[in-house]
Scaffold this active site. Structure first.
Site, PDB file in Angstrom:
ATOM      1  N   HIS A 155     -28.648  27.821 -11.708  1.00 37.51           N
ATOM      2  CA  HIS A 155     -27.510  28.629 -12.593  1.00 37.51           C
ATOM      3  C   HIS A 155     -26.903  29.782 -12.024  1.00 37.51           C
ATOM      4  CE1 HIS A 155     -30.804  30.829 -13.884  1.00 37.51           C
ATOM      5  NE2 HIS A 155     -30.019  31.635 -14.468  1.00 37.51           N
ATOM      6  N   ASP A 156     -27.703  30.364 -11.490  1.00 34.23           N
ATOM      7  CA  ASP A 156     -27.087  31.787 -10.849  1.00 34.23           C
ATOM      8  C   ASP A 156     -26.956  31.881  -9.256  1.00 34.23           C
ATOM      9  OD1 ASP A 156     -27.040  33.466 -13.136  1.00 34.23           O
ATOM     10  OD2 ASP A 156     -28.967  34.401 -12.789  1.00 34.23           O
ATOM     11  N   LYS A 159     -24.578  34.299  -7.770  1.00 34.03           N
ATOM     12  CA  LYS A 159     -25.046  35.654  -7.559  1.00 34.03           C
ATOM     13  C   LYS A 159     -24.983  35.980  -5.881  1.00 34.03           C
ATOM     14  CE  LYS A 159     -26.721  37.041 -11.841  1.00 34.03           C
ATOM     15  NZ  LYS A 159     -27.904  37.571 -12.593  1.00 34.03           N
ATOM     16  N   HIS A 208     -22.804  28.890 -18.252  1.00 34.99           N
ATOM     17  CA  HIS A 208     -24.222  29.237 -18.974  1.00 34.99           C
ATOM     18  C   HIS A 208     -23.889  30.558 -19.495  1.00 34.99           C
ATOM     19  CE1 HIS A 208     -24.625  31.384 -14.698  1.00 34.99           C
ATOM     20  NE2 HIS A 208     -25.465  32.068 -15.306  1.00 34.99           N
ATOM     21  N   HIS A 209     -22.949  31.378 -19.489  1.00 36.55           N
ATOM     22  CA  HIS A 209     -22.601  32.744 -20.017  1.00 36.55           C
ATOM     23  C   HIS A 209     -21.609  32.565 -21.161  1.00 36.55           C
ATOM     24  CE1 HIS A 209     -25.273  35.473 -17.867  1.00 36.55           C
ATOM     25  NE2 HIS A 209     -24.912  34.884 -16.580  1.00 36.55           N
ATOM     26  N   ASP A 236     -32.079  31.331 -20.319  1.00 36.35           N
ATOM     27  CA  ASP A 236     -31.647  32.206 -19.347  1.00 36.35           C
ATOM     28  C   ASP A 236     -31.729  33.814 -20.291  1.00 36.35           C
ATOM     29  OD1 ASP A 236     -30.469  33.772 -17.304  1.00 36.35           O
ATOM     30  OD2 ASP A 236     -28.426  33.449 -17.842  1.00 36.35           O
TER      31      ASP A 236
HETATM   32 FE   LIG Z   1     -26.179  34.123 -14.852  1.00 38.38          FE
END
Ligand SMILES: [Fe+2]
Length: 298
Positions: A155-156, A159, A208-209, A236
């Site tokens: 999911h991240d 980044k 997801h945010h 999360d």
């Molecule tokens: Fe995230």
């Protein structure tokens, strides 16, 4: 001898019926991110062959004309097919296990760039799986568990495209930093773009945010956020609250639950928050083993 022959044919037929069940189950569960592009037509051809074999076995059994040699040949044939199929399932299972190990190893690369993450990706994966297991059957049956697991662990991923100066910035981010930070769900999708079988999970990562009240990163309304993305969001948020970060202390389990209940219906899906709160605390906290930190309180 006739009884022995019939018994061997009956056993062969039983094995063939078992093979029909196992092949049908394999075909119905192989549409995930790892096997989504595999040749399903070939699986159906194998299933058709096994069904035809079973019909032949049944015909010979009910005609009662099997000789001992025919009984031995039919039983050996069905045993051979069973062994080969089980070997294929074991091989596929082993490949899937290795693929997940590689994904988890890659997640440490995502987390390593941010001193606050330290196992966060695997923690979100573990919490998402707990929520999945707690879902009512009518919701759980609509979700592909393997796909959800991969979306949670990656999911991240985006980044990787956010500068470390922003990820590790001491203190609060300014508006410019947030513009870059808000890109990370889409960057994750862009990174996964070449992996065609990951197409089904891209939206879950991108969203997801997002918030139920539509005030998330990309302003997507709650009713357009897939259940899988909402599950990852709950996992999360819990993980972020539980971990100590450069800008905040670690919250206890009870504090996390209280904060999440306050966010239910606005930031988080209210049904999923209640479901998450109903999972026994010891099961939830057991997932903290994924975190490479001692800054987690109970
Ligand atoms: Fe995230």
């Amino acid at each position: 001898m006739a009884v022995l022959s019939q018994a061997m044919v009956a056993l062969g037929l039983a094995l063939m019926l078992f093979n029909i069940y196992s092949v049908a189950r394999f075909v119905s569960t192989q549409r995930d991110v790892l096997t989504g592009k595999s040749d399903v037509t070939l699986s159906y051809v194998i299933l058709a062959f096994v069904v035809v074999f079973a019909i032949v076995y049944a015909y010979i059994f009910f005609q009662n004309f099997a000789e001992p040699s025919i009984g031995i040949i039919l039983l050996s044939g069905s045993a051979f097919v069973t062994v080969v199929l089980q070997w294929i399932y074991t091989l596929v299972g082993s490949i899937k296990e290795t693929a997940m190990d590689i994904a988890e190893a890659l997640s440490t690369v995502i987390d390593a760039r941010d001193r606050d993450l330290r196992g966060h990706s695997r923690h979100v994966e573990a919490i998402s799986m707990l929520i999945y297991d707690a879902l009512p059957e009518h919701q759980r049956s609509k979700i592909n568990k393997t796909n959800l697991e991969y979306a949670a662990i990656f999911h991240d991923l985006g980044k990787l495209g956010v500068p470390e100066s922003i990820l590790n910035k001491p203190g609060a981010l300014n508006e410019q930093d947030w513009v870059v930070m808000r890109r990370h769900p889409q960057i994750g999708v862009d990174i996964l773009q070449p992996v065609k079988s990951f197409a089904d999970i891209q939206d879950w990562i991108r969203l997801h945010h997002e918030r139920i009240d539509g005030r998330g990163y990309y302003g997507v309304p709650g009713d357009q956020i897939p259940l899988e993305a909402r599950i990852i969001t709950v996992a999360d948020v819990f993980s972020a609250l539980l971990m100590k970060r450069s800008y905040k202390e670690a919250a206890s389990y009870d504090e996390c639950i209280a904060i999440m209940r306050e966010c239910a219906g606005t930031q988080l899906d209210a049904q999923l928050v209640e479901l998450f709160c109903s999972i026994p605390k010891d099961k939830v906290m057991a997932c903290s083993r994924c975190l490479y930190t001692t800054d987690v309180s109970n």
